[in-house]
Design a protein around this motif. Structure first.
Motif, mmCIF file in Angstrom:
data_model
loop_
_atom_site.group_PDB
_atom_site.id
_atom_site.type_symbol
_atom_site.label_atom_id
_atom_site.label_comp_id
_atom_site.label_asym_id
_atom_site.label_seq_id
_atom_site.Cartn_x
_atom_site.Cartn_y
_atom_site.Cartn_z
ATOM 1 N N VAL A 153 0.859 -1.186 0.000
ATOM 2 C CA VAL A 153 0.000 0.000 0.000
ATOM 3 C C VAL A 153 0.894 1.235 0.000
ATOM 4 N N THR A 154 0.582 2.181 -0.890
ATOM 5 C CA THR A 154 1.417 3.381 -0.978
ATOM 6 C C THR A 154 0.691 4.622 -0.479
ATOM 7 N N ARG A 155 -0.654 4.580 -0.478
ATOM 8 C CA ARG A 155 -1.377 5.798 -0.098
ATOM 9 C C ARG A 155 -2.771 5.438 0.406
ATOM 10 N N VAL A 156 -3.194 6.131 1.456
ATOM 11 C CA VAL A 156 -4.571 6.019 1.932
ATOM 12 C C VAL A 156 -5.048 7.456 2.096
ATOM 13 N N LEU A 157 -6.121 7.796 1.421
ATOM 14 C CA LEU A 157 -6.587 9.188 1.418
ATOM 15 C C LEU A 157 -8.092 9.190 1.573
ATOM 16 N N GLY A 158 -8.596 9.960 2.528
ATOM 17 C CA GLY A 158 -10.045 9.946 2.599
ATOM 18 C C GLY A 158 -10.657 10.848 3.637
ATOM 19 N N ILE A 159 -11.970 10.731 3.705
ATOM 20 C CA ILE A 159 -12.784 11.444 4.685
ATOM 21 C C ILE A 159 -13.155 10.406 5.733
ATOM 22 N N VAL A 160 -12.635 10.576 6.953
ATOM 23 C CA VAL A 160 -12.838 9.533 7.968
ATOM 24 C C VAL A 160 -13.563 10.060 9.202
ATOM 25 N N ASN A 161 -14.030 11.293 9.140
ATOM 26 C CA ASN A 161 -14.803 11.805 10.277
ATOM 27 C C ASN A 161 -16.160 12.291 9.780
ATOM 28 N N GLY A 162 -17.207 11.642 10.278
ATOM 29 C CA GLY A 162 -18.557 11.951 9.816
ATOM 30 C C GLY A 162 -19.032 13.318 10.285
ATOM 31 N N THR A 163 -18.713 13.666 11.541
ATOM 32 C CA THR A 163 -19.192 14.924 12.114
ATOM 33 C C THR A 163 -18.695 16.124 11.303
ATOM 34 N N THR A 164 -17.386 16.154 11.041
ATOM 35 C CA THR A 164 -16.835 17.311 10.330
ATOM 36 C C THR A 164 -17.309 17.341 8.883
ATOM 37 N N ASN A 165 -17.497 16.157 8.288
ATOM 38 C CA ASN A 165 -18.002 16.163 6.917
ATOM 39 C C ASN A 165 -19.424 16.699 6.887
ATOM 40 N N TYR A 166 -20.197 16.317 7.924
ATOM 41 C CA TYR A 166 -21.571 16.809 8.040
ATOM 42 C C TYR A 166 -21.569 18.337 8.181
ATOM 43 N N VAL A 167 -20.693 18.843 9.042
ATOM 44 C CA VAL A 167 -20.638 20.288 9.304
ATOM 45 C C VAL A 167 -20.224 21.048 8.034
ATOM 46 N N LEU A 168 -19.152 20.592 7.378
ATOM 47 C CA LEU A 168 -18.676 21.282 6.172
ATOM 48 C C LEU A 168 -19.712 21.194 5.054
ATOM 49 N N ALA A 246 -14.636 24.151 -6.165
ATOM 50 C CA ALA A 246 -14.071 23.150 -5.248
ATOM 51 C C ALA A 246 -14.902 23.132 -3.963
ATOM 52 N N VAL A 247 -14.653 22.144 -3.113
ATOM 53 C CA VAL A 247 -15.289 22.104 -1.796
ATOM 54 C C VAL A 247 -14.195 21.914 -0.752
ATOM 55 N N VAL A 248 -14.525 22.292 0.491
ATOM 56 C CA VAL A 248 -13.578 22.093 1.587
ATOM 57 C C VAL A 248 -13.962 20.800 2.309
ATOM 58 N N LYS A 249 -12.994 19.914 2.498
ATOM 59 C CA LYS A 249 -13.204 18.655 3.218
ATOM 60 C C LYS A 249 -12.083 18.469 4.225
ATOM 61 N N LEU A 250 -12.389 17.803 5.337
ATOM 62 C CA LEU A 250 -11.317 17.423 6.261
ATOM 63 C C LEU A 250 -10.773 16.078 5.778
ATOM 64 N N LEU A 251 -9.510 16.074 5.368
ATOM 65 C CA LEU A 251 -8.929 14.861 4.783
ATOM 66 C C LEU A 251 -7.912 14.217 5.718
#
Ligand SMILES: NC(=O)C1=CN([C@@H]2O[C@H](COP(=O)(O)OP(=O)(O)OC[C@H]3O[C@@H](n4cnc5c(N)ncnc54)[C@H](O)[C@@H]3O)[C@@H](O)[C@H]2O)C=CC1
Ligand SMILES: N[C@@H](CC=O)C(=O)O
Ligand code: NA
Length: 434
Positions: A153-168, A246-251
């Motif tokens: 595995v070389t990279r793991v990238l994502g949205i892993v927090n539901g609360t902050t994704n909900y807020v943003l 674009a959109v803002v996401k917590l990554l």
């Protein structure tokens, strides 16, 4: 019909997740018994306060106890869903020492002191499973631990927090204020007991540490993760992202290079055309890149009682099957022991909004600040700011860079702040995913 004796399950915590686990375990008792090869018998549910009406869970009220210390000594499987560091850690270690396998959703504890728990489980020959700890219902850890065990595995990238994704998401789509959106996420059961863990990025950082440890066979703790939350994200940042389409996401971004492992959590702009931009509400999505497999994407509900309970129940079945049929699941794998890089080494791009004087030579001075740190500019956009009578003309410069090290980018911003022609740095945000 199995002849195996019933397996004793002790549940620690009956909150959002624990309540759903108790209810689903009871409702699906026959199916669970068939899948495990033995009935699962709830022998107790540890709660903080006795006497509360919990009739909605459909379990025998006599099962509730405030003596978790005693409960963990008489179980084959202990399910820890109280959260936090203590007493969760002591209870898990006590359960393991008494020979129980453990299922937990506690990413905070695993990121802080996972190796102690993994070592105790290995020493006592029991399982420690934690699929619910990262991205709730989404099967993600087992694929990393087992399905991808033969790949790199070389990279793991994502949205892993539901609360902050909900807020943003609410800030972007409904123009909701930050505090209101956090309250909604709490009411829906997505947020941690203290939502600071979500909005300051601690929860996502703990998950990133777990993901990086599994992906790169290297011990990564929560403190190794560079972390920025979403409390500094303003309505103006969200609007600026919208202007860039674009959109803002917590990554959460975990990367492996020749130099080592880089793990970071921060808000970033991503283009609306990127698959992560379409991840709405409390959903999570994670990309995994591996040498042979190529790109994989995992998507689903990352928070909430029932979705998280689904992952917990899957783990209960897995560890209970081992009790019936013998064997153990994989333990900790940290043999690669790769160096952990600092945030300064991370490769990223910046979106910078500057308030500058509108006169000749300004662009040249700004460009020289970038050149001084070997940072290449991708786009520059200038908007005139209507000036007040008698004041010098001003402009808003929006600059997007090419990829550079975070150290070079942040030094560039520091240099920009010192220029006379720069009246202020309105915002700086990283750009990912293009
Ligand atoms: N809510 C969610 O969407 C998700 C939560 N998790 C994790 O699951 C765990 C539980 O989270 P929630 O159920 O949301 O929290 P919660 O706050 O709703 O539930 C925790 C429960 O444990 C009880 N408790 C605390 N100390 C106790 C003790 N010493 N003995 C017995 N009971 C005790 C509390 O009274 C509370 O009812 C945490 O580790 C959390 O990070 C993981 C994935 C998703
Ligand atoms: N608070 C967490 C719950 C799941 O891990 C989140 O919002 O994602
Ligand atoms: Na999961």
């Amino acid at each position: 019909m199995s002849t195996h004796r019933p397996l004793r399950v002790a549940l620690l915590g009956a909150g959002v997740v624990g309540g759903a686990v108790a209810r689903l375990l009871t409702e699906h008792a026959d199916d669970m018994a068939a899948r495990v090869g033995a009935p699962l018998e709830i022998v107790g549910i540890a709660v903080r306060r006795a006497g509360r009406d919990r009739s909605d869970l459909g379990v025998d009220p006599a099962l509730f106890t405030t003596d978790a210390d005693e409960l963990v000594t008489r179980a084959d499987v202990v399910v820890e869903v109280i959260g936090g560091i203590e007493p969760a850690r002591s209870l898990i270690l006590r359960a393991i020492e008494h020979g129980a396998s453990v299922v937990t959703a506690n990413k905070a504890l695993l990121a802080e002191d996972g190796p102690t728990l993994y070592a105790a489980a290995a020493e006592n020959g029991v399982d420690l499973y934690y699929e619910a700890a990262v991205a709730g219902a989404i099967p993600l850890l087992r694929p990393l631990r087992e399905s991808l065990a033969g790949d790199e595995v070389t990279r793991v990238l994502g949205i892993v927090n539901g609360t902050t994704n909900y807020v943003l998401d609410k800030m972007d789509t409904t123009g909701a204020g930050f505090a209101d959106a956090v309250e909604q996420a709490q009411a829906l059961g997505y947020a941690e007991a203290d939502p600071t863990a979500d909005v300051e990025g601690f929860d996502a950082a703990a998950k990133a540490a777990i993901l990086a440890s599994l992906a790169f066979h290297t011990r990564v703790s929560g403190t190794d993760v560079y972390r920025e939350g979403i409390t500094e994200v303003t309505a103006a940042d969200v609007a600026a992202a919208r202007e860039m389409d674009a959109v803002v996401k917590l990554l959460a971004i975990c990367e492996r290079s020749d130099r080592g492992v880089s793990v970071r959590v921060h808000p970033a702009m991503i283009p609306r055309t990127h698959p992560l931009a379409g991840v709405r509400e409390a959903f999570n999505a994670v990309f995994v890149e591996a040498d042979a497999a190529g790109q994989l994407m995992f998507y689903g509900k990352g928070a909430g009682g029932d979705p998280t309970a689904s992952a917990v129940l899957g783990d209960i079945v897995a560890v209970a099957r081992h009790r019936v049929g013998g064997g153990l699941g994989p333990g900790e794998s940290s043999y690669a022991d790769l160096p952990i890089l600092t945030m300064g080494d991370a490769m990223t791009r910046y979106h910078i909004s500057l308030d500058v004087e509108d006169r000749s030579g300004v662009l040249a001075q700004v460009a020289s600040a970038f050149a001084a740190h070997d940072v290449s500019i991708e786009t520059v956009r200038q908007q005139l700011v209507p000036g007040e009578a008698g004041q010098a003309a001003r402009a808003n410069l929006i600059i997007v860079t090419h990829t550079a090290t975070d150290a070079a980018l942040s030094s560039t911003v520091e240099r920009l702040r010192t220029l006379d022609v720069v009246r202020g740095v309105n915002s700086v945000m990283r750009v990912e995913g293009s």
